[in-house]
Design a protein around this motif. Structure first.
Motif, PDB file in Angstrom:
ATOM      1  N   ALA A 230       0.831  -1.201   0.000  1.00 36.97           N
ATOM      2  CA  ALA A 230       0.000   0.000   0.000  1.00 36.97           C
ATOM      3  C   ALA A 230       0.864   1.249   0.000  1.00 36.97           C
ATOM      4  O   ALA A 230       1.957   1.271   0.584  1.00 36.97           O
ATOM      5  CB  ALA A 230      -0.920   0.001   1.212  1.00 36.97           C
ATOM      6  N   ASP A 231       0.357   2.304  -0.644  1.00 33.44           N
ATOM      7  CA  ASP A 231       1.087   3.570  -0.673  1.00 33.44           C
ATOM      8  C   ASP A 231       1.086   4.246   0.687  1.00 33.44           C
ATOM      9  O   ASP A 231       1.943   5.061   0.978  1.00 33.44           O
ATOM     10  CB  ASP A 231       0.478   4.521  -1.712  1.00 33.44           C
ATOM     11  CG  ASP A 231       0.943   4.176  -3.121  1.00 33.44           C
ATOM     12  OD1 ASP A 231       2.003   3.540  -3.233  1.00 33.44           O
ATOM     13  OD2 ASP A 231       0.253   4.526  -4.077  1.00 33.44           O
ATOM     14  N   THR A 232       0.125   3.941   1.542  1.00 38.39           N
ATOM     15  CA  THR A 232       0.119   4.486   2.909  1.00 38.39           C
ATOM     16  C   THR A 232      -0.015   3.337   3.871  1.00 38.39           C
ATOM     17  O   THR A 232      -0.844   2.447   3.698  1.00 38.39           O
ATOM     18  CB  THR A 232      -1.067   5.453   3.120  1.00 38.39           C
ATOM     19  OG1 THR A 232      -2.283   4.772   2.831  1.00 38.39           O
ATOM     20  CG2 THR A 232      -0.930   6.663   2.221  1.00 38.39           C
ATOM     21  N   PRO A 238       7.837   4.673   5.314  1.00 37.26           N
ATOM     22  CA  PRO A 238       7.455   5.810   4.477  1.00 37.26           C
ATOM     23  C   PRO A 238       7.913   5.650   3.032  1.00 37.26           C
ATOM     24  O   PRO A 238       7.611   6.485   2.193  1.00 37.26           O
ATOM     25  CB  PRO A 238       8.191   6.983   5.158  1.00 37.26           C
ATOM     26  CG  PRO A 238       9.429   6.351   5.728  1.00 37.26           C
ATOM     27  CD  PRO A 238       9.008   4.978   6.166  1.00 37.26           C
ATOM     28  N   LEU A 239       8.668   4.604   2.726  1.00 39.05           N
ATOM     29  CA  LEU A 239       9.126   4.395   1.364  1.00 39.05           C
ATOM     30  C   LEU A 239       7.935   4.081   0.463  1.00 39.05           C
ATOM     31  O   LEU A 239       6.936   3.501   0.897  1.00 39.05           O
ATOM     32  CB  LEU A 239      10.129   3.249   1.314  1.00 39.05           C
ATOM     33  CG  LEU A 239      11.401   3.425   2.160  1.00 39.05           C
ATOM     34  CD1 LEU A 239      12.241   2.165   2.104  1.00 39.05           C
ATOM     35  CD2 LEU A 239      12.207   4.625   1.691  1.00 39.05           C
ATOM     36  N   SER A 240       8.049   4.424  -0.821  1.00 36.80           N
ATOM     37  CA  SER A 240       6.939   4.210  -1.739  1.00 36.80           C
ATOM     38  C   SER A 240       6.612   2.721  -1.849  1.00 36.80           C
ATOM     39  O   SER A 240       7.486   1.857  -1.715  1.00 36.80           O
ATOM     40  CB  SER A 240       7.283   4.767  -3.122  1.00 36.80           C
ATOM     41  OG  SER A 240       8.149   3.893  -3.812  1.00 36.80           O
ATOM     42  N   ALA A 241       5.343   2.435  -2.112  1.00 33.10           N
ATOM     43  CA  ALA A 241       4.906   1.046  -2.237  1.00 33.10           C
ATOM     44  C   ALA A 241       5.651   0.340  -3.357  1.00 33.10           C
ATOM     45  O   ALA A 241       6.077  -0.811  -3.214  1.00 33.10           O
ATOM     46  CB  ALA A 241       3.398   1.003  -2.483  1.00 33.10           C
ATOM     47  N   SER A 242       5.816   1.023  -4.474  1.00 34.47           N
ATOM     48  CA  SER A 242       6.481   0.391  -5.618  1.00 34.47           C
ATOM     49  C   SER A 242       7.940   0.084  -5.317  1.00 34.47           C
ATOM     50  O   SER A 242       8.466  -0.952  -5.733  1.00 34.47           O
ATOM     51  CB  SER A 242       6.380   1.297  -6.853  1.00 34.47           C
ATOM     52  OG  SER A 242       5.049   1.370  -7.307  1.00 34.47           O
ATOM     53  N   SER A 326       5.536  -2.927 -14.639  1.00 33.44           N
ATOM     54  CA  SER A 326       4.946  -1.925 -15.519  1.00 33.44           C
ATOM     55  C   SER A 326       5.603  -0.583 -15.252  1.00 33.44           C
ATOM     56  O   SER A 326       6.162  -0.339 -14.171  1.00 33.44           O
ATOM     57  CB  SER A 326       3.434  -1.821 -15.260  1.00 33.44           C
ATOM     58  OG  SER A 326       3.199  -1.298 -13.955  1.00 33.44           O
ATOM     59  N   THR A 327       5.535   0.302 -16.253  1.00 32.19           N
ATOM     60  CA  THR A 327       6.100   1.634 -16.042  1.00 32.19           C
ATOM     61  C   THR A 327       5.323   2.386 -14.971  1.00 32.19           C
ATOM     62  O   THR A 327       5.865   3.273 -14.315  1.00 32.19           O
ATOM     63  CB  THR A 327       6.100   2.436 -17.359  1.00 32.19           C
ATOM     64  OG1 THR A 327       4.781   2.412 -17.935  1.00 32.19           O
ATOM     65  CG2 THR A 327       7.091   1.853 -18.348  1.00 32.19           C
ATOM     66  N   ALA A 328       4.059   2.005 -14.758  1.00 34.14           N
ATOM     67  CA  ALA A 328       3.278   2.620 -13.676  1.00 34.14           C
ATOM     68  C   ALA A 328       3.927   2.336 -12.331  1.00 34.14           C
ATOM     69  O   ALA A 328       3.987   3.207 -11.451  1.00 34.14           O
ATOM     70  CB  ALA A 328       1.842   2.099 -13.688  1.00 34.14           C
ATOM     71  N   ALA A 329       4.422   1.106 -12.150  1.00 30.50           N
ATOM     72  CA  ALA A 329       5.124   0.763 -10.912  1.00 30.50           C
ATOM     73  C   ALA A 329       6.532   1.337 -10.909  1.00 30.50           C
ATOM     74  O   ALA A 329       7.019   1.841  -9.896  1.00 30.50           O
ATOM     75  CB  ALA A 329       5.171  -0.754 -10.742  1.00 30.50           C
ATOM     76  N   LEU A 330       7.192   1.274 -12.057  1.00 33.57           N
ATOM     77  CA  LEU A 330       8.583   1.733 -12.156  1.00 33.57           C
ATOM     78  C   LEU A 330       8.692   3.229 -11.880  1.00 33.57           C
ATOM     79  O   LEU A 330       9.621   3.684 -11.190  1.00 33.57           O
ATOM     80  CB  LEU A 330       9.128   1.403 -13.549  1.00 33.57           C
ATOM     81  CG  LEU A 330      10.623   1.579 -13.776  1.00 33.57           C
ATOM     82  CD1 LEU A 330      11.419   0.688 -12.838  1.00 33.57           C
ATOM     83  CD2 LEU A 330      10.964   1.255 -15.221  1.00 33.57           C
ATOM     84  N   ASP A 331       7.747   4.004 -12.399  1.00 31.62           N
ATOM     85  CA  ASP A 331       7.795   5.458 -12.215  1.00 31.62           C
ATOM     86  C   ASP A 331       7.684   5.852 -10.747  1.00 31.62           C
ATOM     87  O   ASP A 331       8.193   6.895 -10.335  1.00 31.62           O
ATOM     88  CB  ASP A 331       6.664   6.127 -13.010  1.00 31.62           C
ATOM     89  CG  ASP A 331       6.889   6.042 -14.517  1.00 31.62           C
ATOM     90  OD1 ASP A 331       8.028   5.743 -14.921  1.00 31.62           O
ATOM     91  OD2 ASP A 331       5.923   6.246 -15.272  1.00 31.62           O
ATOM     92  N   LYS A 332       6.990   5.009  -9.959  1.00 32.55           N
ATOM     93  CA  LYS A 332       6.795   5.338  -8.544  1.00 32.55           C
ATOM     94  C   LYS A 332       7.876   4.747  -7.640  1.00 32.55           C
ATOM     95  O   LYS A 332       7.872   4.998  -6.439  1.00 32.55           O
ATOM     96  CB  LYS A 332       5.425   4.813  -8.087  1.00 32.55           C
ATOM     97  CG  LYS A 332       4.247   5.475  -8.785  1.00 32.55           C
ATOM     98  CD  LYS A 332       2.933   4.895  -8.285  1.00 32.55           C
ATOM     99  CE  LYS A 332       1.737   5.567  -8.970  1.00 32.55           C
ATOM    100  NZ  LYS A 332       0.448   5.016  -8.489  1.00 32.55           N
TER     101      LYS A 332
END
Length: 687
Positions: A230-232, A238-242, A326-332
């Protein structure tokens, strides 16, 4: 009661099999061809499908492929029926995933023995998996219960209570989906307790990095694992989920690498196939639902993000990669994520594509180290080696299957009424060309019937590695480019000595026929502008085409054109990666009629070399003939080096300065870029 689906177009055989099996107490459904058989399979969910190979509308091989591609039917046992001497179809069916073959004609005893063998095999594997999964889930439930009660577990997991498990919660998250390669092949060589032991040991090792990086809502699906990051997280990292998901995926790969040592020691001399995993990562909206009875509800992640993550994991096998994100995960995921290849994948059931990358490492920083990711930096080389070894195991299996498929294409004769050849979602209809080691086929993409060209290279002979390298380079270069005037690439596949590319089909052919018929100045300028835009797109990415000519300018029905054939193109940005395809100083590469002076002299080329070839084409389109002709290659090259540019016909005299600047002998005297050419044409009010 066991449900058997009989798919056979011969009424006599179908009715005899139905009658025989009904007498044995089986529940029977039937269909007269593969298309109807697939419909019945989806409706009744049979335990076993018994299908003839040769049938109208959809044959047995196509039915088998459709069953294996359907997530709800993929595990269904399939027995194919074929003629006694048809060994080629037997090999084809077993490669495609058939569980057994029965040769016609067959006796009652042979049919019943084959069917009972299939059912025993199915029950044994299902029992092994269920036993292992049940044991694993009981272990996790006990661990979570004791953790919630405040007990300190002597378990290396460091388990803690899952957060965010609220009914019908919608969150932004990254989903990790992993699976074991060739698990059925492993299970067939072990008994139930051994399979359970293997899975328990593997899940203990692979779950540790998932939980350590904050993975929640773990689900064990057979030999697979799904987790949500999860993102939160309340009180969590506090690190990003991805980023945490990438760390977990690479940690799983490292754990798998170490698990192989245990596997080799525990089951030595058992002949187990190489153990490997695949991992898919995708970020997006995830819904957490509570499913089950009133007294036994279980949280389950659902939604498109979960489905796409599963699709990426499945594609990791096709690609020969270990971790696909996916780039959606990679970007984050932030900085430091090390990637290998990149491509686009179609999502099953949706006419959309997802851009993905191969993840091969993660460079962690101080903040990462504070939250348990330090081991990836300290063991960076081990992680990289583990990813490579796992990918090589997968790639060998994929290449073997693809090699067999592509080898069969060469001698195939396309006859009316025969079942079409299929390759990874493409249906081949006919051969449309061949040359050297390359065969070209017309095909249709099965998801939308889009016509495509399949170029298949057979480089299995001696001394042909350079041809394979150039073929691979064509895809590598074109995959970097997405432009309306550059040929579109849809898919690719490579083995040690075979390769294929699925690319855009041009029904109207190339520009040669249009030049022969004669072209208006307006049409010529329109094409020059489109080709210049294509050259600008490839030059911006550090690519020089080196073989610009009318035969490489393809026409679409709407009148637009696209630049094609990058087989001898050269990358200015990746000389090390493209080392096999670089020409030596002094080599002449390209079609002689369109060579720039520096190419003719074997000197280094630049983007201006393509502009010279564009000038030769422009002259030919306007004048109806090439600017330079000769009876010998030496004389032709000499004219490129020193002869002045001929005069255009009077009707096109206004374009003479443009052609002469494009065809200037010195690269520095030409336009400095395709954009400069376009600007000059606009200034002259020509486009």
């Amino acid at each position: 009661m066991t449900m058997i689906l009989i798919v056979e177009d011969d009424d006599a055989i179908r009715n005899n099999v139905i009658r025989l099996l009904k007498l044995e107490g089986y529940e029977i459904d039937s269909a007269i061809n593969g298309r109807l058989g697939l419909e019945r399979a989806r409706a009744v969910r049979p335990d076993v499908v018994i299908s003839d190979v040769s049938m109208p509308e959809m044959n047995g091989f196509e039915l088998l492929e459709a069953i294996r591609a359907d997530l709800d039917l993929a595990s269904t046992s399939v027995m194919l029926l074929t003629a006694l001497d048809d060994r080629a179809s037997m090999r084809r069916g077993m490669t495609a995933g058939a569980d057994d073959y029965l040769a016609k004609p067959f006796t009652r005893v042979e049919l019943l023995e084959a069917l009972q063998g299939l059912l025993k095999k199915k029950v044994r594997i299902e029992d092994s998996i269920q036993h292992a999964v049940t044991a694993r889930e009981e272990h996790l439930r006990r661990a979570f219960t004791e953790s919630l009660g405040g007990s300190a577990l002597p378990d290396k997991f460091g388990l803690e209570a899952p957060d965010g498990a609220i009914a019908d919660t919608v969150m932004n998250a990254t989903v990790l989906f992993s699976d074991i390669r060739n698990f059925t092949s492993l299970a067939e060589k072990l008994n139930s307790s051994e399979v359970a032991e293997l899975l328990t040991e593997y899940f203990e090792r692979s779950c540790e990095p998932v939980l350590k990086n904050g993975g929640r809502h773990l689900k064990f699906i057979g030999d697979g694992l799904m987790a949500v990051f999860a993102d939160t997280m309340s009180g969590g990292s506090p690190l990003s989920a991805s980023r945490r998901a990438v760390s977990a995926a690479l940690g799983m790969v490292l754990a798998t690498h170490e698990f192989r040592t245990w596997l080799d020691m525990r089951f030595a001399q058992r002949g187990l196939p190489p153990f490997a995993i695949g991992v898919g990562l995708h970020a997006g909206e995830v819904t957490i639902c509570r499913l089950g009875t009133l007294n036994n509800k279980e949280t389950t992640p659902i939604g498109d993000t979960v489905n796409v993550a599963a699709r990426l994991e499945g594609a990791s096998k096709e690609l020969g990669w270990t971790v696909v994100a996916s780039t959606a995960a990679l970007d984050k995921a932030g900085e430091g994520v090390q990637t290998g290849g990149m491509t686009s994948l179609s999502v099953r059931g949706k006419n959309v594509f997802v851009d993905v990358a191969e993840i091969i490492g993660l460079v962690t920083d101080i903040e990462d180290m504070r939250h348990g990711m330090a081991t990836l930096t300290e063991r960076a080389n081990e992680v990289r080696d583990a990813v490579q070894i796992n990918s090589e195991i997968t790639a060998r299996a994929v290449k073997g299957a693809l090699q067999s498929k592509l080898s069969a294409f060469k001698d195939h004769e396309f006859k009316a009424g025969d079942a079409p050849l299929r390759l990874k979602g493409y249906c081949l209809s006919r051969k449309i060309g061949s040359g050297g080691m390359t065969e070209v086929y017309l095909a249709a993409r099965e998801t939308d019937d889009l016509p495509v060209v399949l170029k298949v290279l057979d480089a299995s002979g001696k001394g042909v590695s350079e041809h394979l390298a150039r073929f691979i380079q064509e895809y590598a270069l074109l995959s970097l480019i997405e432009h309306p005037h550059v040929v579109r690439i849809y898919d690719q596949g490579f083995t040690d000595d075979h390769a294929y590319i699925a690319m855009e089909y041009f029904e109207d052919g190339d520009l040669r026929a249009e030049i022969t018929a004669g072209m208006s100045q307006k049409r010529v300028l329109g094409i020059i502008a489109q080709v210049a835009q294509a050259l600008d797109a490839i030059h911006t990415r550090g690519i020089i085409h080196r073989d610009l000519k009318p035969e490489n300018i393809m026409r679409r029905p709407d009148g637009s054109v696209a630049l094609a054939d990058f087989g001898i193109a050269k990358s200015m940005l990746q000389p090390r990666n493209m080392g096999l395809t670089q020409t030596r100083h002094g080599d002449v590469v390209g079609t002689p009629y369109y060579l720039s002076p520096e190419q003719a002299a074997g000197q280094p080329i630049t983007p201006q070399s393509d502009l010279y070839s564009l000038g030769v084409m422009m002259f030919e389109m306007l004048a109806g003939q090439r600017p330079f002709n000769a009876d010998s290659l030496d004389v032709l090259l000499a004219r490129h080096l020193s002869a002045p540019t001929p005069e255009l016909p009077p009707a096109h005299a206004a374009l003479q300065p443009v052609v002469e600047r494009l065809m200037a002998k010195k690269p520095a005297d030409r336009y400095d870029s395709p954009q400069s050419l376009l600007a000059d044409l606009e200034r002259r009010a020509l486009i």
